[in-house]
Design a protein around this motif. Structure first.
Motif, short mmCIF file in Angstrom:
data_model
loop_
_atom_site.label_atom_id
_atom_site.label_comp_id
_atom_site.label_asym_id
_atom_site.label_seq_id
_atom_site.Cartn_x
_atom_site.Cartn_y
_atom_site.Cartn_z
N PRO A 161 80.46 24.70 39.33
CA PRO A 161 81.76 24.22 39.84
C PRO A 161 81.84 22.71 39.79
N LEU A 162 82.98 22.21 39.34
CA LEU A 162 83.20 20.77 39.25
C LEU A 162 84.62 20.48 39.74
N PRO A 163 84.77 20.00 40.97
CA PRO A 163 86.12 19.76 41.51
C PRO A 163 86.95 18.86 40.60
N GLY A 164 88.18 19.29 40.36
CA GLY A 164 89.07 18.56 39.48
C GLY A 164 88.99 18.97 38.03
N PHE A 165 87.96 19.73 37.64
CA PHE A 165 87.78 20.15 36.25
C PHE A 165 87.55 21.65 36.12
N GLY A 166 87.57 22.39 37.18
CA GLY A 166 87.28 23.82 37.10
C GLY A 166 85.79 24.08 37.14
N ARG A 167 85.25 24.59 36.04
CA ARG A 167 83.82 24.91 35.96
C ARG A 167 83.25 24.48 34.62
N ALA A 221 80.10 14.54 35.95
CA ALA A 221 78.75 15.03 36.20
C ALA A 221 77.74 13.87 36.20
N THR A 222 77.97 12.85 35.38
CA THR A 222 77.10 11.68 35.38
C THR A 222 77.12 10.98 36.74
N ALA A 223 78.32 10.88 37.32
CA ALA A 223 78.43 10.24 38.64
C ALA A 223 77.77 11.08 39.72
N VAL A 224 77.87 12.41 39.61
CA VAL A 224 77.30 13.28 40.64
C VAL A 224 75.78 13.28 40.58
N LEU A 225 75.21 13.42 39.37
CA LEU A 225 73.76 13.51 39.22
C LEU A 225 73.08 12.16 39.13
N ASP A 226 73.85 11.09 38.99
CA ASP A 226 73.29 9.75 38.84
C ASP A 226 72.35 9.71 37.63
N ALA A 227 72.74 10.37 36.56
CA ALA A 227 71.98 10.39 35.31
C ALA A 227 72.98 10.64 34.18
N LYS A 228 72.65 10.13 33.00
CA LYS A 228 73.57 10.26 31.87
C LYS A 228 73.71 11.71 31.44
N VAL A 229 74.97 12.16 31.33
CA VAL A 229 75.28 13.51 30.87
C VAL A 229 76.09 13.39 29.59
N THR A 230 75.64 14.05 28.54
CA THR A 230 76.29 13.99 27.23
C THR A 230 77.29 15.13 27.09
N LEU A 286 65.97 17.06 38.28
CA LEU A 286 67.40 17.15 38.01
C LEU A 286 67.90 18.59 38.10
N PHE A 287 67.08 19.53 37.65
CA PHE A 287 67.47 20.94 37.74
C PHE A 287 67.57 21.37 39.20
N ALA A 288 66.61 20.94 40.03
CA ALA A 288 66.67 21.28 41.45
C ALA A 288 67.90 20.68 42.12
N GLN A 289 68.30 19.51 41.70
CA GLN A 289 69.50 18.89 42.26
C GLN A 289 70.77 19.59 41.77
N ALA A 290 70.81 19.93 40.48
CA ALA A 290 72.02 20.50 39.91
C ALA A 290 72.24 21.95 40.32
N ARG A 291 71.19 22.70 40.63
CA ARG A 291 71.35 24.11 40.97
C ARG A 291 71.91 24.31 42.37
N ARG A 299 75.90 22.42 46.87
CA ARG A 299 76.30 21.30 47.73
C ARG A 299 76.26 19.98 46.98
N THR A 300 75.58 19.93 45.83
CA THR A 300 75.59 18.72 45.01
C THR A 300 76.97 18.48 44.40
N TRP A 301 77.68 19.55 44.07
CA TRP A 301 78.94 19.44 43.35
C TRP A 301 80.16 19.51 44.26
#
Length: 302
Positions: A139-145, A197-206, A253-258, A261-263
Motif C-alpha cells: 500500500p502506498l497512500p496517494g498511489f494505490g498499491r 517509496a524513496t522518501a519512505v524507505l530513505d533509500a533510492k528506489v528505481t 530494508l526488507f524488514a522495514q518494507a514488509r 506501519r512503514t507505509w
C-alpha cells in the motif's frame, strides 16, 4: 545419540532443518542459506553432526545460535496483521474477482492484470536464492498499491506490471500504449510511486515497468530512468546488474518494507468518551412558611 529426528521447515529445499529429540524438543537447526548449524545443547553436538551429515554440502560452520539482528528483532515485534510478506502476487485483484462487480468486460481485464502480476511475481520470487526479497501489493497512500517491490543486491525496484495482451506495446516518457487501446499514464505513475517509496524507505528506489506477453515492445530513447522488464529476461537482467546493496542492507530494508506501519500513516488514538453523570431528580420546592400572625386580643375588659 539415537532417536534424533530431522524435520524440514519453510519452503522445500530452502528452509531450515531442525534436529529434535524424541519428545519433540529442538536441539539444533541447519540454515541452508547461511550453511550454518546452530546447536542449542552442546552435549548433543556429535550426534547432531552425524544425523545432519547427509544434508550438508561444502564448508559448514557450527556453533551456538547467532545473536538476532535488528531486522530479526523488528520482525519478531511486528503484529501478524501488519506483515506484507505473506501477500501473493495480485492479492487485491483476487479479492476483486471474488467479491467485485459481475461485468464480463471488467472481470476479463482483471483476469488479464492478475495473470500478468502472477507471472512477474513468480519470476521475482525465484530470485530469493540469489539474495533477493520481494513484496507484493504494497500500500502506498496517494498511489494505490505497488504491484511488486523488489529488494536485492542491485537495489530497490518499484515495479508496475502491464499486460501486453499479445499486442505491440510502446513506452513513452509519460504514457504507455498497448495496441489500439487508450494510452495509460503508467510511466508517470511509476516515477511518482518510486519517488514516494524513496522518501519512505530513505533509500533510492528505481522505477520499473514490467510488460507481460507483448508481441513487440518499443521504448522511447528518452526513457532512461525507468527499468523496462519482461518475464523471459527479468531474472537474468537483475542478477547481472551491478551490486549496490550488501546482504545485511537487503535484510534491513526488507524488514522495514514488509511492515504496513512503514507505509501507512499512524492512526490517531481515539479520545476516551466521558460518561456524563445521570441528571439528579428534580427537587420540589417547599412553600415558604407564613409570617407569624398577630396574637389574638382577649375579650374586652379582661
Amino acid at each position: 545419540m539415537r532417536g534424533l529426528k530431522v524435520l524440514p521447515s519453510g519452503r522445500p529445499g530452502r528452509g531450515r532443518l531442525y534436529v529434535n529429540l524424541p519428545d519433540g524438543q529442538a536441539v539444533a537447526w541447519y540454515d541452508r542459506q547461511a550453511n550454518r548449524i546452530s546447536v542449542l545443547a552442546d552435549d548433543h553436538r556429535e550426534a547432531v553432526l552425524a544425523v545432519l551429515r547427509p544434508y550438508l554440502s561444502g564448508a559448514v560452520s557450527i556453533g551456538p545460535p547467532p545473536v538476532p539482528t535488528a531486522a530479526e528483532m523488528r520482525r519478531l515485534a511486528m503484529p501478524p496483521d501488519a506483515d506484507l510478506a505473506p501477500n501473493r502476487p495480485g492479492e487485491t485483484l483476487l479479492a476483486e474477482l471474488e467479491h467485485g462487480t459481475a461485468g464480463t468486460r471488467s472481470r476479463h481485464r482483471l483476469r488479464q492484470d492478475l495473470t500478468a502480476q502472477q507471472r512477474m511475481g513468480d519470476a521475482f520470487d525465484a530470485l530469493e536464492p540469489d539474495g533477493w526479497r520481494t513484496l507484493h501489493c504494497v500500500p502506498l497512500p496517494g498511489f494505490g498499491r505497488i504491484d511488486h517491490l523488489v529488494i536485492g543486491p542491485a537495489g530497490i525496484f518499484c515495479v508496475r506490471t502491464v499486460p501486453g495482451r499479445r499486442q505491440r506495446a510502446v513506452v513513452g516518457d509519460l504514457l504507455l500504449t498497448v495496441g489500439r487501446a487508450e494510452p495509460r499514464p503508467d510511466p508517470r505513475w511509476v516515477r511518482g510511486a518510486a519517488a514516494r517509496a524513496t522518501a519512505v524507505l530513505d533509500a533510492k528506489v528505481t522505477p520499473a515497468l514490467a510488460v507481460v506477453d507483448a508481441s513487440r515492445l518499443q521504448t522511447a530513447p528518452t526513457v532512461r530512468d525507468i527499468r523496462i522488464l519482461q518475464p523471459p529476461t527479468a531474472t537474468p537482467d537483475l542478477v547481472a546488474s551491478p551490486t549496490v546493496l550488501k546482504r545485511p542492507d537487503v535484510e534491513a530494508l526488507f524488514a522495514q518494507a514488509r511492515d504496513t506501519r512503514t507505509w501507512l500513516p499512524p492512526t490517531p488514538p481515539t479520545p476516551p468518551t466521558r460518561s456524563r453523570p445521570a441528571p439528579a431528580p428534580p427537587t420540589r420546592s417547599r412553600p415558604a412558611p407564613a409570617p407569624p400572625g398577630r396574637p389574638r386580643s382577649g375579650p374586652a375588659g379582661a
